[in-house]
Design an enzyme around this catalytic site. Sequence first.
Site, PDB file in Angstrom:
ATOM      1  N   LEU A 172       1.125  -1.258   0.185  1.00  0.00           N
ATOM      2  CA  LEU A 172       0.105  -0.042  -0.024  1.00  0.00           C
ATOM      3  C   LEU A 172       0.880   1.205   0.056  1.00  0.00           C
ATOM      4  CD1 LEU A 172      -3.145   1.120   0.116  1.00  0.00           C
ATOM      5  CD2 LEU A 172      -2.844   0.726   2.537  1.00  0.00           C
ATOM      6  N   HIS A 173       1.007   1.863  -1.083  1.00  0.00           N
ATOM      7  CA  HIS A 173       2.304   2.722  -1.225  1.00  0.00           C
ATOM      8  C   HIS A 173       1.938   4.089  -0.704  1.00  0.00           C
ATOM      9  CE1 HIS A 173       4.154  -0.017  -4.019  1.00  0.00           C
ATOM     10  NE2 HIS A 173       2.928  -0.006  -4.768  1.00  0.00           N
ATOM     11  N   ASP A 174       1.078   4.838  -1.301  1.00  0.00           N
ATOM     12  CA  ASP A 174       0.765   6.431  -1.164  1.00  0.00           C
ATOM     13  C   ASP A 174       0.618   6.654   0.338  1.00  0.00           C
ATOM     14  OD1 ASP A 174       1.489   6.525  -3.941  1.00  0.00           O
ATOM     15  OD2 ASP A 174      -0.499   6.656  -4.434  1.00  0.00           O
ATOM     16  N   THR A 226       1.509   5.996   2.756  1.00  0.00           N
ATOM     17  CA  THR A 226       2.620   6.054   3.842  1.00  0.00           C
ATOM     18  C   THR A 226       3.068   7.461   3.908  1.00  0.00           C
ATOM     19  OG1 THR A 226       4.191   5.502   2.061  1.00  0.00           O
ATOM     20  CG2 THR A 226       3.541   3.795   3.238  1.00  0.00           C
TER      21      THR A 226
END
Length: 313
Positions: free
Chosen positions: A242-244, A246
Site C-alpha cells: 500500500l504505497h501512497d 505512507t
Amino acid sequence: MAARPIIIDCDPGQDDAVALLLALASPADLDIRGITAVAGNVPLALTERNARLMVELSGRKDVRVFAGCSRPMLRKLVTAEAVHGQTGLDGCPIHAPTVPLERQHAATFLVEELLAAPDDAITLVPVGPLTNIALALIMEPRILPKIREIVLMGGAFREGGNTTPAAEFNIYVDSHAADVVFRCGRPITVLSLDVTHQALTTPSRLAAFRKLGTKVGGIVGDMLAFYDRHDIAKYGMPGGPLHDPTTIAFLLAPDLFTGKRVSVEIDIADGPSLGATRVDWWGVTQKPANALWIERLNADGFYALLTERIGRL
Ligand code: BDR
Ligand code: CA
C-alpha cells in the site's frame, strides 16, 4: 498545534484514494489547501474525477480539486490499468461526482497558493508522477522558499523497480519532472518501494477496514481487495504493498518510520536505467544529501493508524 498546511498531488489509483481519505479524515493534523490531480495511473480525466469522488465520500466538500498536466513533460504517458483497473478505482462504486472541478490549472493553483504563503509554510505531498510539481517550480521559482518540505512516494533502491527492472512507476513515468524536483533544493522525504513493500494489505488488515461497519470502511476494503490481487500475483507476498498512504502516515506519525539522509539523483538518460533513483547510501560520491530516504516502517502501527482514521469518516 495548528494543523499543518499541505497540498496533495495525486493520480488516483486506489492507493492514492486511501491516502486522500487518510488525510481528509485528519483535519486536526492536516490543513489540506487543495488536491491536485495529474495523469499517471490512468489519464487525467479519470484521476481528477477519482480525486473528487474521494472528497465526496469523505464528506469534506470544503476541499478543492484541481486538474493539472495531462501528460509527462517530455515523454508519452504510461498508465497502469493492469494494476488499478480501467477506472483507476476498480472495486469502488463510480458515479459522476457532486464535488466540482476547480477551473484553475493545478500548476497555477500551486504557484498562487505558495506565493501567498509565508516562507517554509506548505508541505507538498506528491504521490504520482511529478509533472505538476516540476511545472510549478519552473513556472515560478519564487515558490521555492514557501515549500516547507516535499514528502513524496516514488523511487526504489533495495527493492528494485516495479515498472522496469530499474525504475518505480511514479519516477519512471515522468523522470524529467522527478529530476527537476530532486534538484530543487528544498527538503525531500522519500517513501519508496523499499518501505511501501513492508506495508502489505494482508487479509486480516483488509478485514479490519470492513469490520469498521461504515460505508467508507467497506469501500476501502473492497478497493484494496481489487488492487492487491495484481501485486500478490506479481510478488508472491501475502498482500499487496500500500504505497501512497505512507506519505500521509509519515506526516501524522513520523515515529513509525526510520531513514537516512542521502544524495538521490534521477537517471534521465535514455536506456534501461531511465527513471532509476540513484541512492548514494554509503556516501561514496560525497555529494550533499538532498533527501531523507525512509528505510523502515512499523507496519502494524501504520495499519492501526490508517484503520482508526478511516473509521472517523
Ligand atoms: C506508485 O505507482 C502507482 O501505481 C501507485 O499509485 C503509487 O503511487 C507505486 O509505484
Ligand atoms: Ca499514485
